[in-house]
Design an enzyme around this catalytic site. Structure first.
Site, PDB file in Angstrom:
ATOM      1  N   GLY A 163       0.822  -1.218   0.000  1.00 11.51           N
ATOM      2  CA  GLY A 163       0.000   0.000   0.000  1.00 11.51           C
ATOM      3  C   GLY A 163       0.847   1.256   0.000  1.00 11.51           C
ATOM      4  O   GLY A 163       0.662   2.135   0.847  1.00 11.51           O
ATOM      5  N   SER A 172       1.405   3.532  -2.651  1.00 12.38           N
ATOM      6  CA  SER A 172       1.206   4.564  -3.676  1.00 12.38           C
ATOM      7  C   SER A 172       0.680   5.850  -3.046  1.00 12.38           C
ATOM      8  O   SER A 172       0.526   6.864  -3.723  1.00 12.38           O
ATOM      9  CB  SER A 172       0.234   4.074  -4.754  1.00 12.38           C
ATOM     10  OG  SER A 172      -1.038   3.843  -4.190  1.00 12.38           O
ATOM     11  N   ASP A 214      -3.172  -7.453  -4.469  1.00 17.61           N
ATOM     12  CA  ASP A 214      -4.136  -7.255  -3.380  1.00 17.61           C
ATOM     13  C   ASP A 214      -3.655  -8.155  -2.234  1.00 17.61           C
ATOM     14  O   ASP A 214      -3.695  -9.384  -2.359  1.00 17.61           O
ATOM     15  CB  ASP A 214      -5.530  -7.666  -3.883  1.00 17.61           C
ATOM     16  CG  ASP A 214      -6.578  -7.644  -2.788  1.00 17.61           C
ATOM     17  OD1 ASP A 214      -6.217  -7.514  -1.602  1.00 17.61           O
ATOM     18  OD2 ASP A 214      -7.773  -7.778  -3.126  1.00 17.61           O
ATOM     19  N   VAL A 215      -3.200  -7.547  -1.136  1.00 18.24           N
ATOM     20  CA  VAL A 215      -2.573  -8.342  -0.069  1.00 18.24           C
ATOM     21  C   VAL A 215      -3.539  -9.333   0.584  1.00 18.24           C
ATOM     22  O   VAL A 215      -3.099 -10.287   1.220  1.00 18.24           O
ATOM     23  CB  VAL A 215      -1.921  -7.449   1.019  1.00 18.24           C
ATOM     24  CG1 VAL A 215      -0.767  -6.640   0.452  1.00 18.24           C
ATOM     25  CG2 VAL A 215      -2.948  -6.561   1.707  1.00 18.24           C
ATOM     26  N   ASN A 234       1.955  -2.294   5.425  1.00 15.98           N
ATOM     27  CA  ASN A 234       1.320  -0.992   5.676  1.00 15.98           C
ATOM     28  C   ASN A 234      -0.107  -0.903   5.137  1.00 15.98           C
ATOM     29  O   ASN A 234      -0.913  -0.113   5.628  1.00 15.98           O
ATOM     30  CB  ASN A 234       2.194   0.093   5.023  1.00 15.98           C
ATOM     31  CG  ASN A 234       1.494   1.420   4.941  1.00 15.98           C
ATOM     32  OD1 ASN A 234       1.385   2.151   5.916  1.00 15.98           O
ATOM     33  ND2 ASN A 234       0.968   1.746   3.756  1.00 15.98           N
ATOM     34  N   TYR A 243     -12.025  -2.472  12.511  1.00 18.55           N
ATOM     35  CA  TYR A 243     -10.657  -1.936  12.384  1.00 18.55           C
ATOM     36  C   TYR A 243      -9.843  -2.227  13.658  1.00 18.55           C
ATOM     37  O   TYR A 243      -8.697  -2.664  13.588  1.00 18.55           O
ATOM     38  CB  TYR A 243     -10.757  -0.434  12.125  1.00 18.55           C
ATOM     39  CG  TYR A 243      -9.452   0.274  11.854  1.00 18.55           C
ATOM     40  CD1 TYR A 243      -8.846   0.200  10.590  1.00 18.55           C
ATOM     41  CD2 TYR A 243      -8.822   1.035  12.837  1.00 18.55           C
ATOM     42  CE1 TYR A 243      -7.654   0.872  10.339  1.00 18.55           C
ATOM     43  CE2 TYR A 243      -7.640   1.713  12.586  1.00 18.55           C
ATOM     44  CZ  TYR A 243      -7.063   1.630  11.338  1.00 18.55           C
ATOM     45  OH  TYR A 243      -5.886   2.298  11.080  1.00 18.55           O
ATOM     46  N   ALA A 294     -10.312  -4.583  15.836  1.00 12.49           N
ATOM     47  CA  ALA A 294     -10.016  -6.024  15.911  1.00 12.49           C
ATOM     48  C   ALA A 294      -8.847  -6.375  14.997  1.00 12.49           C
ATOM     49  O   ALA A 294      -7.948  -7.139  15.374  1.00 12.49           O
ATOM     50  CB  ALA A 294     -11.261  -6.829  15.516  1.00 12.49           C
ATOM     51  N   LYS A 315      -6.411  -4.409  13.967  1.00 15.32           N
ATOM     52  CA  LYS A 315      -5.142  -3.814  14.414  1.00 15.32           C
ATOM     53  C   LYS A 315      -4.651  -4.455  15.717  1.00 15.32           C
ATOM     54  O   LYS A 315      -3.449  -4.531  15.957  1.00 15.32           O
ATOM     55  CB  LYS A 315      -5.295  -2.297  14.563  1.00 15.32           C
ATOM     56  CG  LYS A 315      -5.558  -1.574  13.222  1.00 15.32           C
ATOM     57  CD  LYS A 315      -4.436  -1.797  12.227  1.00 15.32           C
ATOM     58  CE  LYS A 315      -4.587  -0.958  10.969  1.00 15.32           C
ATOM     59  NZ  LYS A 315      -3.503  -1.198   9.991  1.00 15.32           N
ATOM     60  N   ILE A 339      -2.804  10.527  12.059  1.00 17.81           N
ATOM     61  CA  ILE A 339      -1.814  11.013  11.096  1.00 17.81           C
ATOM     62  C   ILE A 339      -2.561  11.589   9.883  1.00 17.81           C
ATOM     63  O   ILE A 339      -3.499  10.955   9.367  1.00 17.81           O
ATOM     64  CB  ILE A 339      -0.890   9.854  10.620  1.00 17.81           C
ATOM     65  CG1 ILE A 339      -0.286   9.092  11.823  1.00 17.81           C
ATOM     66  CG2 ILE A 339       0.192  10.364   9.664  1.00 17.81           C
ATOM     67  CD1 ILE A 339       0.607   9.875  12.739  1.00 17.81           C
TER      68      ILE A 339
HETATM   69  P1  NAP Z   1      -3.981   5.506   2.926  1.00 18.49           P
HETATM   70  O1  NAP Z   1      -3.316   6.689   2.296  1.00 18.49           O
HETATM   71  O2  NAP Z   1      -5.401   5.227   2.615  1.00 18.49           O
HETATM   72  O3  NAP Z   1      -3.051   4.256   2.636  1.00 18.49           O
HETATM   73  C1  NAP Z   1      -3.505   2.925   2.608  1.00 18.49           C
HETATM   74  C2  NAP Z   1      -2.839   2.260   1.445  1.00 18.49           C
HETATM   75  O4  NAP Z   1      -3.202   0.870   1.435  1.00 18.49           O
HETATM   76  C3  NAP Z   1      -3.303   2.852   0.101  1.00 18.49           C
HETATM   77  O5  NAP Z   1      -2.190   3.061  -0.728  1.00 18.49           O
HETATM   78  C4  NAP Z   1      -4.213   1.750  -0.453  1.00 18.49           C
HETATM   79  O6  NAP Z   1      -4.242   1.731  -1.877  1.00 18.49           O
HETATM   80  C5  NAP Z   1      -3.533   0.523   0.101  1.00 18.49           C
HETATM   81  N1  NAP Z   1      -4.402  -0.663   0.065  1.00 18.49           N
HETATM   82  C6  NAP Z   1      -5.718  -0.739   0.391  1.00 18.49           C
HETATM   83  N2  NAP Z   1      -6.168  -1.994   0.210  1.00 18.49           N
HETATM   84  C7  NAP Z   1      -5.120  -2.727  -0.236  1.00 18.49           C
HETATM   85  C8  NAP Z   1      -4.950  -4.083  -0.601  1.00 18.49           C
HETATM   86  N3  NAP Z   1      -5.974  -4.952  -0.545  1.00 18.49           N
HETATM   87  N4  NAP Z   1      -3.727  -4.485  -1.027  1.00 18.49           N
HETATM   88  C9  NAP Z   1      -2.688  -3.626  -1.093  1.00 18.49           C
HETATM   89  N5  NAP Z   1      -2.787  -2.331  -0.764  1.00 18.49           N
HETATM   90  C10 NAP Z   1      -3.981  -1.882  -0.326  1.00 18.49           C
HETATM   91  O7  NAP Z   1      -3.922   5.638   4.529  1.00 18.49           O
HETATM   92  P2  NAP Z   1      -2.687   5.778   5.528  1.00 18.49           P
HETATM   93  O8  NAP Z   1      -3.141   6.679   6.605  1.00 18.49           O
HETATM   94  O9  NAP Z   1      -1.432   6.082   4.812  1.00 18.49           O
HETATM   95  O10 NAP Z   1      -2.642   4.299   6.143  1.00 18.49           O
HETATM   96  C11 NAP Z   1      -1.512   3.450   6.082  1.00 18.49           C
HETATM   97  C12 NAP Z   1      -1.573   2.451   7.228  1.00 18.49           C
HETATM   98  O11 NAP Z   1      -1.460   3.150   8.475  1.00 18.49           O
HETATM   99  C13 NAP Z   1      -2.881   1.664   7.300  1.00 18.49           C
HETATM  100  O12 NAP Z   1      -2.608   0.329   7.685  1.00 18.49           O
HETATM  101  C14 NAP Z   1      -3.644   2.366   8.410  1.00 18.49           C
HETATM  102  O13 NAP Z   1      -4.575   1.518   9.023  1.00 18.49           O
HETATM  103  C15 NAP Z   1      -2.508   2.750   9.330  1.00 18.49           C
HETATM  104  N6  NAP Z   1      -2.837   3.838  10.246  1.00 18.49           N
HETATM  105  C16 NAP Z   1      -3.124   5.076   9.796  1.00 18.49           C
HETATM  106  C17 NAP Z   1      -3.444   6.075  10.709  1.00 18.49           C
HETATM  107  C18 NAP Z   1      -3.757   7.477  10.293  1.00 18.49           C
HETATM  108  O14 NAP Z   1      -4.112   8.291  11.169  1.00 18.49           O
HETATM  109  N7  NAP Z   1      -3.643   7.845   9.026  1.00 18.49           N
HETATM  110  C19 NAP Z   1      -3.470   5.784  12.080  1.00 18.49           C
HETATM  111  C20 NAP Z   1      -3.188   4.502  12.500  1.00 18.49           C
HETATM  112  C21 NAP Z   1      -2.857   3.526  11.589  1.00 18.49           C
HETATM  113  P3  NAP Z   1      -5.419   2.543  -2.676  1.00 18.49           P
HETATM  114  O15 NAP Z   1      -5.388   3.952  -2.138  1.00 18.49           O
HETATM  115  O16 NAP Z   1      -5.012   2.424  -4.070  1.00 18.49           O
HETATM  116  O17 NAP Z   1      -6.700   1.834  -2.344  1.00 18.49           O
END
Ligand code: NAP
Length: 247
Positions: free
Chosen positions: A11, A13, A64-65, A91, A155, A157, A159, A188
């Protein structure tokens, strides 16, 4: 700090994953940028172009993971292209927020399949390669996995499951010099949090002692620490990056 290392970041991009990839490249790594569907291909290719323009090495790979065979192919392509796999960052993640009473089975299953089973799929296939010479696996959890959150039973569960899986796998692979840790970000700024209503953001901010939201660079720096030899005696750990939110 990561010279000659090869990293797969799922993930990557957008958001936190993209920033981790850019940070790792700056520190000498070659990276596999992963995206899930055809629709995200151009974003992934833009990240690769940005890395190559700066003199780094990267490829974009669709997988797709949540799909067992696709996760396997993702790990294999790193070895076929760059000759090894030293760092895996799990990620990829999604949210499908809804109160438990209204949450559909589909919303529950989708989040578990990507956020939890996706980590299993990639760790299973990645560890088989990485255990030969050691390395670092970093799993993206969340403070929500530690404390729960209204509207996020699925979510939370997933994490919390990531933390249990991280600690179990860390015990299994410690003797192989394969370290496995988790990062638990708080709030974030990214695509994931941009879509939240203003009222929720304002309320969340009140619970953050540092009094601001975090940025993707601040998570990527902790990922760099866990990926590099700076953390050579750290395994099975969960590092919160949350401005004090969950202490
Ligand atoms: P994000 O920009 O939405 O990033 C998530 C990434 O995962 C996107 O690039 C998405 O691709 C990709 N993805 C979704 N489904 C997928 C699949 N089946 N296979 C492969 N890739 C997939 O959000 P982010 O905030 O950077 O989140 C990154 C990680 O941090 C996540 O695990 C999230 O739960 C965790 N996190 C984030 C926060 C926060 O506050 N932002 C807090 C705690 C934890 P597409 O966009 O192309 O669908």
């Amino acid at each position: 700090m990561l010279r000659n290392k090869v990293a797969v970041i799922t993930g990557s991009s957008s958001g936190i994953g993209k920033e981790i990839a850019l940070n790792f490249v700056k520190n000498g790594a070659k990276v596999v940028i992963n995206y899930p569907f055809e629709g995200s291909k151009s974003e992934a290719e833009k990240v690769v172009a940005q890395i190559q323009e700066a003199g780094g090495e990267a490829i974009a790979v669709m997988a797709d993971v949540s799909q067992f065979e696709q996760a396997q192919a993702l790990m294999k392509v790193a070895v076929d292209t760059f000759g090894s796999l030293d760092i895996l960052v799990n990620n990829a993640g999604i949210t499908r927020d809804m109160l438990l009473l209204r949450m559909t089975e589909e919303e529950f299953d989708r989040v578990i399949n990507i956020n939890l089973k996706g980590v299993f799929n990639c760790m299973k296939h990645g560890s088989r390669i990485m255990m030969k010479k050691g390395g670092s696996i970093i799993n993206m959890s969340s403070v929500v996995g530690l404390h729960g959150n209204i509207g996020q039973c699925n979510y939370a569960a997933s994490k919390a499951g990531v933390i249990g899986m991280t600690k179990s796998a860390a015990r299994e692979f410690a003797s192989k010099n394969l370290r496995i840790n988790a990062i638990a970000p708080g709030f974030i700024v990214s695509n994931m949090t941009d879509k939240l209503p203003e009222a929720i953001k304002e309320n969340t901010l009140k619970g953050i002692p540092i009094n601001r939201f975090g940025n993707v660079e601040e998570v990527a720096n902790v990922a760099l620490f866990l990926a590099s030899d700076l953390s050579s005696y750290v395994t099975g750990e969960v590092i919160k990056v949350d401005g004090g939110m969950a202490m």
